[in-house]
Scaffold this active site. Structure first.
Site, PDB file in Angstrom:
ATOM      1  N   LYS A  98     -84.679  -9.604 122.486  1.00 32.34           N
ATOM      2  CA  LYS A  98     -84.932  -9.925 121.071  1.00 32.34           C
ATOM      3  C   LYS A  98     -84.287 -11.269 120.710  1.00 32.34           C
ATOM      4  CE  LYS A  98     -86.643  -7.940 118.107  1.00 32.34           C
ATOM      5  NZ  LYS A  98     -88.067  -7.922 117.611  1.00 32.34           N
ATOM      6  N   TYR A 104     -82.599  -4.951 125.807  1.00 30.41           N
ATOM      7  CA  TYR A 104     -83.402  -5.016 124.570  1.00 30.41           C
ATOM      8  C   TYR A 104     -82.886  -6.134 123.659  1.00 30.41           C
ATOM      9  CZ  TYR A 104     -84.498  -4.072 119.660  1.00 30.41           C
ATOM     10  OH  TYR A 104     -84.861  -4.216 118.340  1.00 30.41           O
ATOM     11  N   THR A 157     -83.401  -8.376 114.751  1.00 35.33           N
ATOM     12  CA  THR A 157     -82.513  -7.216 114.629  1.00 35.33           C
ATOM     13  C   THR A 157     -81.042  -7.628 114.561  1.00 35.33           C
ATOM     14  OG1 THR A 157     -81.683  -5.321 115.905  1.00 35.33           O
ATOM     15  CG2 THR A 157     -82.706  -7.066 117.170  1.00 35.33           C
ATOM     16  N   ASP A 158     -80.218  -6.743 114.000  1.00 34.20           N
ATOM     17  CA  ASP A 158     -78.771  -7.017 113.983  1.00 34.20           C
ATOM     18  C   ASP A 158     -78.172  -6.982 115.385  1.00 34.20           C
ATOM     19  OD1 ASP A 158     -78.777  -4.256 114.465  1.00 34.20           O
ATOM     20  OD2 ASP A 158     -77.594  -3.723 112.686  1.00 34.20           O
ATOM     21  N   GLU A 159     -78.921  -6.422 116.354  1.00 37.93           N
ATOM     22  CA  GLU A 159     -78.361  -6.310 117.712  1.00 37.93           C
ATOM     23  C   GLU A 159     -78.180  -7.668 118.384  1.00 37.93           C
ATOM     24  OE1 GLU A 159     -79.411  -3.158 120.206  1.00 37.93           O
ATOM     25  OE2 GLU A 159     -79.800  -1.768 118.558  1.00 37.93           O
TER      26      GLU A 159
END
Ligand code: NAD
Ligand code: DAU
Length: 343
Positions: A154, A150, A126-128
């Site tokens: 990730k 989260y 993810t971009d997070e």
């Protein structure tokens, strides 16, 4: 590549990928492996239920025996890992399951794949992982600065994937997707939550000032991006799958209300998400160079999505019961009680 195990394939993006692969590649066998957590739903796979090149196995990626047995039974040569706990707000309420699945689960999957001699391993990230990007656009070589449990989980899972490539020479590729929206998305995320709440004329809880920026990607474009990276990505590399459509949250909310024909008086400003990233933005040139091109913009994708939720209340009404209502109360009751009509 012949027998592809898609973990988390009963979720939102995973099921779009499974539907796409089953239809596009009749000569591949697609095996969906999913724990069926609260977010997993076999109704997302109804259209491929009877397809001769699709089968389903229920199991947990953190369960060595279940993963090993499925790899062996289906002679799996390729793994695409979508399985994860995915909702930031739930990770703030209780990070436990996030560590178990997004870190330990990824490790178990890698280890089982390695010992069974599985070939390509695509990990959906993810971009997070880049954290808050106050200006400019993240490129794949940027450092990880995750801010929520989260995102940290990730990032950790992704680093395990990297280590298996460097240490054991495993053929891994990683995708980092931006905020994804579309059909069959569990109604806890901004867009499906607000559509389904607005359809019932309920208040819409905008966090903080609503001026956070997200980059929106239609779900089928995300699925096609994973396909392109699976087939053409270079071993050991990561690829940003960015919608390249940056919007303030409040603008998305207003656009949804306009499409639904509902009044802006439904908007409530509620206390912010702790650690809330203000902006995500990625550069997608590297994935584009592989041949990936998104087909939807918000102009086409958002009306499609709104229409789908309007026509498929049977799907989301069943979800908005039981555990969902408990979560909703925990997440929103106090927030909505102290809500304001203006920032
Ligand atoms: P989702 O929450 O809709 O679905 C997750 C799926 O994983 C569910 O079917 C669930 O049952 C399954 N699952 C969870 N834990 C499992 C376990 N231990 N073993 C096996 N299956 C398990 O998620 P989504 O939004 O479709 O996201 C899919 C992937 O894409 C995730 O890895 C997520 O981090 C990533 N991602 C999501 C977005 C987004 O905007 N939704 C954007 C970028 C990346
Ligand atoms: O960026 C990719 C990520 O996008 C994925 O990795 C995650 O799995 C996915 O959940 C999503 O994370 P976000 O936190 O960005 O998505 P969410 O839909 O929860 O929130 C989008 C924005 O809307 C965010 O700035 C928070 C805000 N929001 C969200 C909810 C649920 C609100 O203002 N009110 C809400 O009730």
């Amino acid at each position: 590549m012949r027998n592809i195990m898609v973990t988390g394939g009963a979720g939102f993006i995973g099921s779009a990928f499974v539907r796409h692969m089953v239809k596009t590649y009749p000569h591949y066998n697609i095996i969906t492996f999913d724990k069926l957590t609260y977010a997993g739903n076999l109704e997302n796979l109804l259209t491929v239920k009877d397809a001769p090149n699709h089968s389903f196995a229920q199991g947990d990626i953190a369960d060595r025996e279940a993963v090993g047995a499925t790899i062996e039974a289906h002679q799996i040569d390729t793994i695409v890992n979508f399985a994860a706990e995915t909702h930031v707000d739930r990770s703030i309420l209780d990070p436990d399951a996030f560590l178990r699945t997004n870190v330990f689960g990824v490790y178990v999957l890698l280890e089982q794949a390695r010992s069974a001699g599985v070939g390509r391993f695509l990990h959906v990230s993810t971009d997070e992982v880049y954290g808050d990007v106050s200006e400019g656009y993240s490129v794949e070589s940027d450092p990880f600065l995750p801010n929520s449990p989260y995102a940290a989980a990730k990032a950790s899972g992704e680093l395990m994937v990297r280590s298996y490539h460097v240490t054991y020479g495993m053929d891994t590729v990683v995708t980092r997707g931006s905020n994804t929206y579309g059909v069959y998305q569990y109604p806890e995320k901004l867009i499906p939550l607000f559509i389904t709440e607005a359809l019932e004329d309920r208040p819409l809880p905008v966090y903080g000032d609503g001026m956070q920026i997200r980059d929106w990607l239609y779900v089928d474009d995300h699925a096609r991006g994973v396909d392109v990276v699976l087939h053409h990505g270079a071993s050991g590399e990561a690829y940003n799958l960015a919608g390249e459509e940056l919007r303030y949250n409040i603008d998305i909310v207003r656009q949804l209300l306009a499409l639904l024909g509902k009044p802006e008086s439904l908007i409530r400003y509620v206390p912010d998400r702790p650690g809330h990233d203000r902006r995500y933005a990625m550069d997608a040139s590297k994935a584009r160079a592989l041949g990936w091109k998104r087909q939807h913009t918000l102009e086409t994708g958002l009306p499609l999505t709104v229409e789908w939720y309007q026509n498929n209340a049977w799907w989301w009404r069943k979800i908005k019961t039981g555990e969902y209502l408990e979560y909703f109360k925990q997440q929103y009751a106090a927030r909505l009680a102290s809500a304001r009509d203006q920032v």
